[in-house]
Write a protein that holds these residues in place. Structure first.
Motif: not given
Ligand code: 13P
Ligand code: SF4
Length: 328
Positions: A132-155
């Motif tokens: 998914l996409v994020c912006t500077s204003s929602n990156a925290f929420k997006i990463i937080e949600q992304g972590l729930k997948s249990g996968k490594k995040i490639f940013f």
């Protein structure tokens, strides 16, 4: 010819909405119907009823509107590309995935997140991989949600944004190619950056703090980790504006982001965190004449600088953007 008056006339006559990012020159910014940060612009511009959107900003911003609302005709008043967005294309993206694979990290164990400052093709590749996409204003929420997948995040592509949010969230990060084993990191960052925000240094902060004790330091998360660590407030352009406008008039503040925006924030007690004028070269390319020419091209029935994105790219890039909108 009075360009401003002509632009106003064309805006009234045509079925058009003029959209501008905060980094635009004052004379262009003042004539916009919608202004905002990247997230707000993508959302608001795609929700207008106008047939035409004339975008004063950089390419990925116009593309985002076209992806969300393909039925609209989106014209760039100047064809200008964010230099950070140009640091990654699909070939580089795949090359970096292969590097991750060489460390034993499989594609199915990776969740890509792309900063909105990236091309439509990169967004599509990310969408295809479940990311998914994020912006500077929602990156925290997006990463937080992304972590729930249990996968490594490639940013991708901004290493600073990735590292800054990792620190804020108590996560481990690395920049691919910096010698660290990515298996040890929760967020693996691509090695891209914004040259404008690299102008700000921790020494600039020390200088302002010693010159004006009590001054507040507010910066954009595209700044280097060492700058963000020393700042009092970190936020997207909209968040910076809101925060700084809420300060008492006599509170001094020094700001680490683009010049045009900071310059129009407050009359007094506002400083730029750099001795070099931090102008975004591509955002600054758009002139009043460009805006006029683009509007006139619609009136003449020969629209110029129109944004086109192929159907398959729109399909996957839209999915990546929609996943972001569902969360934020
Ligand atoms: P914002 O989304 O905070 O407006 O940032 C866009 C940008 O390009 C900052 O350099
Ligand atoms: Fe891109 Fe940096 Fe300009 Fe923002 S300031 S548009 S990230 S080059």
């Amino acid at each position: 010819m009075d360009l401003k008056e002509e632009i106003k006339r064309l805006k009234q006559k045509l079925d058009v909405t003029v959209v501008a990012h905060f980094y635009q020159k004052d004379e262009v910014f003042e004539l916009a119907d919608i202004v905002g940060d990247s997230l707000e612009l993508a959302r608001k511009a795609s929700q207008t009823n106008s047939e035409y959107i004339v975008f004063c900003g950089v390419g990925f911003m116009g593309q985002s509107v076209k992806i969300i609302a393909p039925e609209k005709r989106v014209l760039m008043s100047k064809v200008a590309c964010c230099s950070m967005a140009r640091m990654i294309d699909v070939a580089y993206f795949d090359e970096n995935l292969a590097k991750l694979n060489s460390y034993g990290i499989k594609n199915e164990d990776i969740l890509p997140i792309t900063y909105i400052n990236s091309s439509a093709e990169v967004k599509a590749r990310v969408g295809q991989m479940g990311g998914l996409v994020c912006t500077s204003s929602n990156a925290f929420k997006i990463i937080e949600q992304g972590l729930k997948s249990g996968k490594k995040i490639f940013f991708v592509p901004d290493r600073c944004l990735g590292q800054n949010f990792a620190i804020k969230m108590g996560l481990k990060s690395c920049v691919l190619g910096d010698g660290t084993n990515p298996n040890d990191a929760d967020i693996i960052c691509y090695d891209g950056f914004c040259a404008v925000h690299q102008l700000f240094t921790p020494e600039d902060i020390d200088f302002y703090r010693s010159k004006y004790p009590g001054i507040i330091v507010a910066v954009h998360p595209e700044c280097d980790v060492k700058v963000v660590e020393k700042a009092d407030f970190v936020g997207s352009t909209s968040q910076l504006i809101q925060y700084i406008k809420s300060l008492p008039e006599d509170q001094k503040v020094v700001v680490g982001t683009e010049y045009n925006m900071v310059n129009r924030l407050r009359e007094k007690n506002t400083y730029i965190l750099s001795s070099t004028k931090p102008e975004c070269p591509t955002m600054n390319e758009t002139t009043l004449q460009d805006l006029y020419d683009t509007l006139k091209s619609i009136e003449d029935g020969k629209p110029t600088n129109e944004v086109f994105v192929s159907e398959d790219v729109v399909h996957w890039a839209k999915i990546a953007l929609q996943r972001m909108f569902e969360i934020s």
